[in-house]
Design a protein around this motif. Structure first.
Motif, PDB file in Angstrom:
ATOM      1  N   TYR A 144      -7.976  -2.301   1.751  1.00  0.00           N
ATOM      2  CA  TYR A 144      -8.040  -0.957   0.534  1.00  0.00           C
ATOM      3  C   TYR A 144      -9.111  -0.881  -0.094  1.00  0.00           C
ATOM      4  CZ  TYR A 144      -7.270   1.761  -3.755  1.00  0.00           C
ATOM      5  OH  TYR A 144      -7.736   3.069  -4.568  1.00  0.00           O
ATOM      6  N   CYS A 145      -9.213  -2.732  -1.003  1.00  0.00           N
ATOM      7  CA  CYS A 145     -10.125  -3.508  -2.150  1.00  0.00           C
ATOM      8  C   CYS A 145     -11.795  -2.931  -1.095  1.00  0.00           C
ATOM      9  CB  CYS A 145      -9.628  -4.435  -2.662  1.00  0.00           C
ATOM     10  SG  CYS A 145      -8.295  -4.747  -3.647  1.00  0.00           S
ATOM     11  N   ILE A 146     -11.711  -3.745  -0.431  1.00  0.00           N
ATOM     12  CA  ILE A 146     -13.103  -3.597   0.044  1.00  0.00           C
ATOM     13  C   ILE A 146     -13.998  -2.346   0.659  1.00  0.00           C
ATOM     14  CG2 ILE A 146     -14.845  -4.440   1.944  1.00  0.00           C
ATOM     15  CD1 ILE A 146     -12.587  -7.313   2.536  1.00  0.00           C
ATOM     16  N   SER A 147     -12.934  -1.472   0.731  1.00  0.00           N
ATOM     17  CA  SER A 147     -13.576  -0.286   1.512  1.00  0.00           C
ATOM     18  C   SER A 147     -13.394   1.072   0.252  1.00  0.00           C
ATOM     19  CB  SER A 147     -12.052   0.949   2.094  1.00  0.00           C
ATOM     20  OG  SER A 147     -10.786   0.764   2.200  1.00  0.00           O
ATOM     21  N   SER A 148     -12.772   0.564  -0.842  1.00  0.00           N
ATOM     22  CA  SER A 148     -12.751   1.822  -2.226  1.00  0.00           C
ATOM     23  C   SER A 148     -13.028   1.114  -3.410  1.00  0.00           C
ATOM     24  CB  SER A 148     -11.527   1.946  -2.354  1.00  0.00           C
ATOM     25  OG  SER A 148     -10.470   1.136  -3.023  1.00  0.00           O
ATOM     26  N   GLU A 149     -13.171  -0.161  -3.680  1.00  0.00           N
ATOM     27  CA  GLU A 149     -14.317  -1.045  -4.840  1.00  0.00           C
ATOM     28  C   GLU A 149     -15.344  -0.872  -4.534  1.00  0.00           C
ATOM     29  OE1 GLU A 149     -12.795  -0.660  -8.000  1.00  0.00           O
ATOM     30  OE2 GLU A 149     -11.212   0.507  -6.772  1.00  0.00           O
ATOM     31  N   LYS A 169       5.169  -8.928   8.883  1.00  0.00           N
ATOM     32  CA  LYS A 169       4.762  -7.553   8.372  1.00  0.00           C
ATOM     33  C   LYS A 169       4.432  -8.088   6.891  1.00  0.00           C
ATOM     34  CE  LYS A 169       7.367  -3.780   7.562  1.00  0.00           C
ATOM     35  NZ  LYS A 169       9.031  -2.572   7.837  1.00  0.00           N
ATOM     36  N   GLY A 170       4.828  -8.703   6.282  1.00  0.00           N
ATOM     37  CA  GLY A 170       4.119  -9.221   5.345  1.00  0.00           C
ATOM     38  C   GLY A 170       2.472  -9.578   4.799  1.00  0.00           C
ATOM     39  N   VAL A 171       2.549 -10.037   5.743  1.00  0.00           N
ATOM     40  CA  VAL A 171       0.516 -10.201   6.096  1.00  0.00           C
ATOM     41  C   VAL A 171       0.399  -9.285   6.655  1.00  0.00           C
ATOM     42  CG1 VAL A 171      -1.124 -11.521   7.519  1.00  0.00           C
ATOM     43  CG2 VAL A 171       1.079 -13.223   7.146  1.00  0.00           C
ATOM     44  N   GLY A 172       0.964  -8.483   6.845  1.00  0.00           N
ATOM     45  CA  GLY A 172       0.537  -6.972   7.216  1.00  0.00           C
ATOM     46  C   GLY A 172      -0.048  -5.989   6.562  1.00  0.00           C
ATOM     47  N   HIS A 173       0.344  -6.172   5.530  1.00  0.00           N
ATOM     48  CA  HIS A 173       0.593  -5.419   4.113  1.00  0.00           C
ATOM     49  C   HIS A 173      -0.378  -5.869   3.519  1.00  0.00           C
ATOM     50  CE1 HIS A 173       4.032  -2.354   4.970  1.00  0.00           C
ATOM     51  NE2 HIS A 173       4.797  -3.849   4.855  1.00  0.00           N
ATOM     52  N   ALA A 174      -0.598  -7.391   3.300  1.00  0.00           N
ATOM     53  CA  ALA A 174      -2.031  -8.257   2.762  1.00  0.00           C
ATOM     54  C   ALA A 174      -2.586  -7.585   2.840  1.00  0.00           C
ATOM     55  CB  ALA A 174      -1.297  -9.605   2.325  1.00  0.00           C
TER      56      ALA A 174
END
Length: 124
Positions: free
Chosen positions: A17-22, A6-11
């Motif tokens: 998010y960074c790649i898609s939004s920045e 689950k932690g790896v999934g959140h990471a």
């Protein structure tokens, strides 16, 4: 084990998010992939390859930290706040300083091999 997955999934969600939004991360990814390809292809020492790859990852990590800080500041203060603006500027500056270091390291390592490659290619 479930917590780890689950932690790896959140990471991975954060990376996505960074790649898609920045825009800057997209640019840095293209540059990083190009540098890593050059590091693999060019006849340079293994340590130089590792240093180039490490510098690429350092710049990406700094950009991700900057993105996280910017989002945190936006949540804490949706309206403009001069002190929060300074925080955002400082973290943006951290990315610029790290990028300058990466460019210097890349130039010092890749200059001669690239010049040699271009000189050989000119005669083909």
């Amino acid at each position: 084990m479930k917590k780890l997955v689950k932690g790896v999934g959140h990471a991975l969600d954060g990376i996505y998010y960074c790649i898609s939004s920045e825009r800057n991360i997209k640019i840095q990814l293209v540059i990083s992939l190009s540098i890593i390809l050059l590091a693999i292809v060019l006849p340079i020492y293994l340590l130089e390859k590792l240093l180039l790859i490490s510098m690429c990852f350092v710049v990406l990590v700094l950009e991700m930290i900057n993105t996280g800080v910017e989002r945190l500041v936006d949540v804490l203060s949706p309206e403009y706040n001069k002190q929060y603006g300074i925080i955002k500027d400082v973290f943006a500056g951290v990315v610029v300083v790290g990028s300058i270091l990466a460019v210097i390291v890349g130039f010092l390592i890749l200059y001669e091999p690239l010049i040699s490659l271009l000189n050989v290619s000119a005669f083909l």
